[in-house]
Write an enzyme that holds these catalytic residues in place. Structure first.
Site, PDB file in Angstrom:
ATOM      1  N   ASN A 345       0.846  -1.189   0.000  1.00  0.00           N
ATOM      2  CA  ASN A 345       0.000   0.000   0.000  1.00  0.00           C
ATOM      3  C   ASN A 345       0.885   1.244   0.000  1.00  0.00           C
ATOM      4  O   ASN A 345       1.887   1.298   0.696  1.00  0.00           O
ATOM      5  CB  ASN A 345      -0.888   0.001   1.246  1.00  0.00           C
ATOM      6  N   GLU A 378       8.814  -4.516  -0.900  1.00  0.00           N
ATOM      7  CA  GLU A 378       7.655  -3.612  -0.837  1.00  0.00           C
ATOM      8  C   GLU A 378       8.049  -2.179  -1.166  1.00  0.00           C
ATOM      9  O   GLU A 378       7.327  -1.468  -1.859  1.00  0.00           O
ATOM     10  CB  GLU A 378       6.980  -3.680   0.536  1.00  0.00           C
TER      11      GLU A 378
HETATM   12 ZN    ZN Z   1       5.451  -7.304  -4.855  1.00  0.00          ZN
END
Ligand code: ZN
Ligand code: NAG
Ligand code: NAG
Ligand code: NAG
Ligand code: NAG
Ligand code: NAG
EC number: 3.4.11.-
Length: 949
Positions: A345, A378
Site C-alpha cells: 500500500n 515492498e
Molecule cells: Zn510485490
C-alpha cells in the site's frame, strides 16, 4: 519535513487511545504470500512450507451481452476523486456483528456517451434515496440526468444505475452513496484483526485491497488504471469519556481523523487502519519513517531493525531509480492477521508480523534476512507499481517480477556483507525452473482479455510471475549492464509517473537507453530479445559438445514424454546470452540466436558462469567427466557449483543425462563448505528423499548422506568451539543449520545428543532457552521427532505463550515433526480451530504435517474428508494451491494417483478455487513420479549402496 497525515485536536492531551493511520498510497502484493512462504522453506531451520505455482487456465472468450455481466468496467466513465468517510465499530452490535458505516462521494467524468453508471460495490448494504441506491448530481450545480432504476449485480460486484437520459461527454458528476458493511475477520477489504494483550482482547480495523477488495470497503471504480485522488475521513468511537469528543454522530462521541488528499493512485493501493498500535519513528533525509506494531512488540524493540533498514533502502531506490520518493511519509505496520506476506500500500505498507518484527535476542538470521528482503521488495513498489502502475492485471508479472529482482539489490545495499545478490539463484531462479519446465506452464505475459474475473486475477499471483519475472529481468539487466538498465528504468518512471503502462513501455525506454549508450551492442532490439522470454513459456537447455564445438538449444521439459499443446510463434527458440569460460578463463558474452551455433572449445568449458542466464546447460560426457573430476580435485575452480548440481539433477529428471551422473555431482560435497552449493544439492536430494523415504532405498540414502555431511558437521563443531558460538559469515550461519539438520536426520549420534540436551535444558527451565535462534527451528523439530507427548506438549505451551510471531511460527512448524500419529491427527484438528491456530496459518500447518512422512497420509485423509469445509473456511485465501501441492508432493504410486483423481471427481461440486491448476499439476507430477521411481529405483539403490560404504 513531510506533511502531516493525521490531524487531531486531541494530540495536545497527550493520549491518543486510538491512533488512526491513514495511508497515502500503497502498493504491495498479496502474492508475496506464496513467494515469501516458499522462501522461508528454503531457509533451513525455519520450517516454513513451500508455495507452489499455478498456471492460469485457458480462458473462454465468451463476452456476455449486458455490460453489467462483464467483469471489466465499460470505458465510458473515469473517476477523478473520492471523498470517503468510514466509521468502523470495534465492538459488536446487538446482533453480535462487527460493522462499519460510511459514505462516499465520487467525482467522475464522462468520456463516452452512456446512460448507465456501473461502479464496483461488493457486500455493502446501500441506503436508498427515493428508492434508488445512490444520488447523482452534476458538479458545480450542473444538471445531472435523473435515475430511472438502480440495482446490484452480485456476480460481477456492481452497483448499476440506469438514467433517464445520457450523461454528457466532457461533463463531471458526483455519485453519492451511503452504506453499511461487515467488519469481518475475512482478511479482505476493510476487515477486523484481533489479538490479545495483557489478557485483553483488542480489535484492529485494517484493510487489504489488492487485488479486488476496495469495492468491499466503499463503492469505487476498482481497476488499477482508474486512478484518482482519495480524501479519506475515519471516525472511531471515542473511548476515553473523560476527554471531550470532537464530534458526535448519532449520539455517540467519536473522534474524527481527516487525512490529507492522496496522490493520484489506484484503488488497490489504498490502506487505512484503526488500532491502538504505537510507533517508533525517525527522519531520514527529512522523510518521516514510522514502524507501527502492538505496544508490547514495540516495547520489546522488535521494530528497531525495520526502522534501521528502511531509510537506507529508500535512499538506495532513490538513487537507483534516479527519482525521489513520491510521498511525504513512509509508514509500515505489522498486523497480527494478514493473508499475504506483505502488501505495498502506497505509504502504508502492511506486513505479517514475521515479515517486519525482529527481536534482537529471539530472532534468527533467517528471520532477519526475510525482514530485509520483504521490506526491500515492498519499498521497490513505491515507485515501480505504485507511482507507475500496470494498466491491467495481465501484466502483473512485470510488477512482481521487477520487485522480486530488485529486492536483492536493496537488501544488498542495507546489508552489504550478506551476499544477497547470489541468493536469488536459490530462492527464485532454481525454484521457478522446476515449475516452468512443465508442459503445463504458461508464458509470463498474458493478453488482457484472458484475465477478467477476480479468481483469474488472483491466479496471476504465482511463482511464474514472481520468480520467472525476477529471473528474466535480472538476465536483461546483466546483459544490458546495470547502469544502462537503470537509466532506462528511470526514464520509464519519470515519463509515466502517476499514470499506467503496459510492459512494452518499459522495453521502449530500455531500448532508448541502449541507443543512447555509446558502444553498447545487443544482437537485436530489447523487444525482440525479451519477447522470446515473456511470450512463450519455458526456457531452453543449451548443450555444448566439446568434441565438435557445436552448441544448440532446445525447449527443456522435465518430463520428456509430456506434450506441449501450446503453440509458440517463436517455435520454442530463444535469444540466449551466455557467459562462459574455457579452462578457467572468462570469455566474451556469447549469443546463441539460432537453433545451433559453433564455438571454439578447449580442454574444458563451463557455461552460465555467473548463473544469471535463465536456461539449463548440458555438455558432452567428456566435458561432464572433466567437470566432475575438477569438482573432486579442485572444486573452487568451478564457480557456479550450485548451477552444475541443479542442472545435472534436472537433466537427469528429464532423462537427458543419467541419474548416476547427477548423483556424482554430490560426491565432492564432503569437501564443500559453502552454503549455496550445499543448499542446491540438498534441495535436489530432497526429491529422492520424498520419493524413497517409504521404500528400501531409504537406508542407503541415509548412509550416503551421513557420510557426506559428517565433515561439515565436524567443521562447524570446530569453528563454533563445540557449538558455543555461531559462525560469523551470514551464509555460513545457514550452512551450520543444514549441517545440524542433516546430521541429526541421518543419525549422527553426537548430533542427537546435542539436540536432546538443549531441548531438555529448555524444558527444565522454560524461561532460559539455551538454543541459539538460528538453530531453534531445526532443534525444535528434531527434538519433537525424537521425543514423545511430553516434548510435544511443552512446545505447544511455548507456542501459545510466544510473543514473537517468528518464534510462534517455528514452534507451529516443529509441532508437525512428531512421529506419533495420534498427536498428528489431533494437530490436524487444531489447524481448523481458529482459537488454536490462526486462520491465516491453517493451510501451512497442514502442509507441515504432510511434509512429515508419518503425517503425510493423515493429512491427505484429512484434506480429502474435509475438503468442502476447508474450502469454505479458507475462502479468499491464496494458499489452496500450495496446500494441494504440499499434501501430494510424495505421491508416486498408481494407487495414490487413483485417489487423487477420485478426490477431483468427488469434489467437482465443491470446486477447487485457486487450487484448480495445482490439482492438475499434482496429477501430472504424480504421473511423472510414478514413472521416475519405476525407472530409477534400482540404479539409485545400487549407486547409493556402493558409495556409502
Ligand atoms: Zn510485490
Ligand atoms: C471533498 O472534500 C474536499 C475536502 O474537504 C472538498 O473540498 C470537496 O469539495 C469535497 N468534494 C465533494 C464532491 O464533496
Ligand atoms: C445487510 O443486509 C442483510 C439483509 O438485510 C443483512 O442480513 C446483513 O446483516 C446486512 N449487513 C450488514 C453489515 O449490516
Ligand atoms: C539499529 O541501529 C543502531 C545504530 O546503528 C544499532 O545500535 C542497533 O543495534 C540497530 N538495531 C538493530 C535491531 O539492528
Ligand atoms: C537523473 O535525473 C535527472 C533529472 O531528471 C537527469 O538530468 C539525470 O540525467 C538523471 N541521471 C541519470 C543517471 O539518469
Ligand atoms: C571441545 O570439546 C572437546 C571434547 O569434549 C575438547 O577436547 C575441546 O577442547 C573442546 N574445544 C573447545 C574449543 O572448547
Amino acid at each position: 519535513m513531510g506533511k502531516v497525515y493525521y490531524i487531531s485536536k486531541n494530540v495536545s492531551l497527550g493520549i491518543l487511545v486510538l491512533a488512526a493511520i491513514a495511508l497515502a498510497t500503497i502498493i504491495a502484493l498479496s502474492i508475496a504470500y506464496d513467494k515469501e512462504r516458499a522462501k522461508n522453506r528454503g531457509k533451513p531451520g525455519d520450517g516454513g512450507t513451500g508455495g507452489s505455482s499455478t498456471s492460469p487456465p485457458p480462458t473462454t472468450h465468451f463476452t456476455p451481452k449486458e455490460p453489467w455481466d462483464r467483469y471489466r468496467l465499460p470505458d465510458s466513465l473515469v473517476p477523478v476523486s473520492y471523498n470517503v468517510t468510514l466509521w468502523p465499530r470495534l465492538e459488536p452490535n446487538t446482533d453480535g456483528l462487527y460493522i462499519f458505516t460510511g459514505n462516499s462521494k465520487v467525482v467522475f467524468s464522462c468520456v463516452k456517451e452512456t446512460d448507465l453508471i456501473i461502479i464496483h460495490c461488493n457486500k455493502l448494504n446501500l441506503t436508498t434515496f427515493s428508492g434508488h441506491h445512490a444520488k447523482l448530481s452534476g458538479l458545480s450545480e450542473a444538471a445531472a440526468p435523473s435515475i430511472q432504476k438502480s440495482w446490484l449485480v452480485e456476480k460481477t460486484a456492481y452497483l448499476v444505475l440506469r438514467l433517464h437520459s445520457s450523461l454528457t461527454v466532457g461533463a463531471t458528476y458526483v455519485l453519492h452513496t451511503e452504506f453499511q458493511g461487515e467488519l469481518a475477520d475475512d482478511l479482505e477489504g476493510f476487515y477486523r484483526s484481533e489479538y490479545t494483550e495483557d489478557g485483553v482482547k483488542k480489535v484492529v480495523a485494517t484493510s487489504q485491497m489488492q487485488a479486488t477488495y476496495a469495492r468491499k470497503a466503499f463503492p469505487c471504480f476498482d481497476e488499477p488504471a482508474l486512478k484518482a485522488v482519495f480524501n479519506l475521513i475515519l471516525s472511531v468511537n471515542w473511548v476515553k469519556s473523560n476527554y471531550s469528543a470532537e464530534s458526535v454522530i448519532d449520539g455517540v462521541p467519536v473522534k474524527v481523523t481527516t487525512f490529507e488528499p492522496t496522490k493520484r493512485m489506484s484503488t488497490y493501493l489504498l490502506a487505512f487502519i484503526v488500532s491502538d498500535f504505537v510507533s517508533i519513528q525517525r527522519l531520514s533525509n527529512s522523510l518521516q519513517i514510522r514502524i507501527w506494531a502492538r505496544k508490547k512488540a514495540i516495547d520489546d524493540r522488535q521494530g528497531d531493525y525495520a526502522l534501521n533498514v528502511t531509510g537506507p533502502i529508500l535512499q538506495f531506490y532513490e538513487r537507483y531509480y534516479n527519482a525521489t520518493y513520491p510521498l511525504s511519509k513512509s509508514d509500515q505496520i505489522a498486523l497480527p492477521d494478514f493473508n499475504a506476506g506483505a502488501m505495498e500500500n502506497w505509504g502504508l505498507v502492511t506486513y505479517r508480523e514475521t515479515a517486519l518484527l525482529y527481536d534482537p535476542i529471539l530472532s534468527s538470521t533467517g528471520n532477519k534476512e526475510r525482514i530485509t528482503t520483504v521490506i526491500s521488495h515492498e519499498l521497490a513498489h513505491m515507485w515501480f507499481g505504485n507511482l507507475v502502475t500496470l494498466q491491467w492485471w495481465n501484466d502483473l508479472w512485470l510488477n512482481e517480477g521487477f520487485a522480486s529482482y530488485v529486492e536483492y539489490l536493496g537488501a544488498d545495499y542495507a546489508e552489504p556483507t550478506w551476499n544477497m545478490k547470489d541468493q536469488i539463484v536459490l530462492y527464485d531462479v532454481h525454484k521457478v525452473f522446476a515449475v516452468d519446465a512443465l508442459a503445463s506452464s504458461h508464458p509470463l505475459s498474458r493478453r488482457a482479455e484472458e484475465v477478467n474475473d477476480p479468481s483469474q486475477i488472483s491466479e496471476m499471483f504465482n511463482t511464474i510471475s514472481y520468480s520467472k519475472g525476477a529471473a528474466v529481468l535480472r538476465m536483461l539487466s546483466e546483459f544490458l549492464t546495470e547502469p544502462v538498465f537503470a537509466r532506462g528504468l528511470s526514464s520509464y518512471l519519470n515519463t509515466f509517473a502517476f499514470g499506467n503502462t503496459v510492459y512494452t513501455d518499459l522495453w521502449d525506454h530500455l531500448q532508448q537507453a541502449v541507443q543512447n549508450t555509446q558502444g553498447m551492442q545487443i544482437p537485436d532490439t530489447v523487444h525482440n530479445i525479451m519477447n522470446r522470454w515473456t511470450l512463450q513459456m519455458g526456457f531452453p537447455v543449451v548443450t555444448v559438445d566439446t568434441s565438435t564445438g557445436t552448441i544448440n538449444q532446445k525447449h527443456f521439459l522435465l518430463d520428456p514424454e509430456s506434450v506441449v499443446d501450446r503453440p509458440s510463434e517463436f517455435n520454442y527458440m530463444w535469444f540466449v546470452p551466455i557467459k562462459w569460460m574455457k579452462s578457467g578463463v572468462e570469455q566474451q558474452l556469447y549469443w546463441l540466436l539460432e537453433k545451433s551455433g559453433m564455438v571454439t572449445v578447449t580442454h574444458w568449458v563451463l557455461l552460465n558462469t555467473n548463473m544469471s542466464g535463465y536456461f539449463r546447460v548440458n555438455y558432452d560426457l567428456g566435458n561432464w567427466d572433466r567437470l566432475l573430476s575438477l569438482l573432486n580435485t579442485n572444486h573452487q575452480v568451478i564457480i557456479n557449483r550450485a548451477q552444475i548440481i541443479d542442472d545435472a539433477f534436472n537433466l537427469a529428471r528429464a532423462k537427458i543425462v543419467s541419474t548416476t551422473l547427477a548423483l556424482r555431482t554430490t560426491k565432492y560435497l564432503s569437501k564443500e563448505r559453502d552454503y549455496i552449493p550445499w543448499e542446491s544439492a540438498l534441495r535436489n536430494l530432497d526429491y529422492y528423499l520424498l520419493m524413497f523415504d517409504r521404500t528400501e532405498v531409504y537406508g542407503a540414502f541415509q548412509a550416503y548422506l551421513k557420510k557426506q555431511i559428517q565433515p561439515l558437521f565436524e567443521h562447524f563443531k570446530t569453528i563454533t568451539e563445540n557449538w558455543t558460538k555461531v559462525p560469523t559469515g551470514h551464509t555460513d550461519q545457514y550452512n551450520q543449520i543444514n549441517a545440524i539438520g542433516v546430521a541429526c536426520n541421518t543419525g549422527v549420534e553426537s548430533c542427537r545428543d546435542l539436540i536432546k540436551t538443549w531441548y531438555r535444558q529448555w524444558m527444565e527451565n522454560p524461561n532460559q532457552n539455551p538454543i541459539h535462534p538460528n538453530l531453534k527451528g531445526t532443534v525444535y523439530c528434531r527434538a519433537i521427532a525424537f521425543g514423545g507427548v511430553e516434548e510435544w506438549e511443552f512446545a505447544w505451551e511455548m507456542f501459545k505463550n510466544a510473543t514473537l510471531a517468528s518464534e510462534a511460527a517455528r514452534l507451529r512448524s516443529a509441532l508437525a515433526c512428531t512421529k506419533a500419529p495420534w498427536l498428528l491427527n489431533r494437530y490436524l484438528e487444531y489447524s481448523l480451530d481458529p482459537a488454536k491456530i490462526r486462520k491465516q496459518d491453517a493451510t501451512s500447518t497442514i502442509q507441515s504435517i504432510a511434509r512429515n512422512v508419518v503425517g503425510m497420509p493423515l493429512a491427505w485423509n484429512f484434506v480429502r474428508a474435509r475438503w468442502s469445509y476447508i474450502f469454505q473456511y479458507g475462502e479468499g485465501s491464496f494458499s489452496f494451491s500450495s496446500l494441494i501441492s504440499g499434501v501430494t508432493q510424495r505421491f508416486s504410486t498408481e494407487f495414490e494417483l487413483q485417489e487423487l483423481k477420485q478426490f477431483k471427481e468427488d469434489n467437482l461440486h465443491v470446486g477447487f478455487g485457486s487450487a484448480t491448476l495445482a490439482l492438475e499439476q499434482a496429477i501430472e507430477k504424480t504421473t511423472a513420479n510414478i514413472r521416475w521411481v519405476t525407472e530409477n529405483k534400482a540404479h539409485v539403490l545400487k549407486w547409493l549402496t556402493e558409495e556409502s560404504t
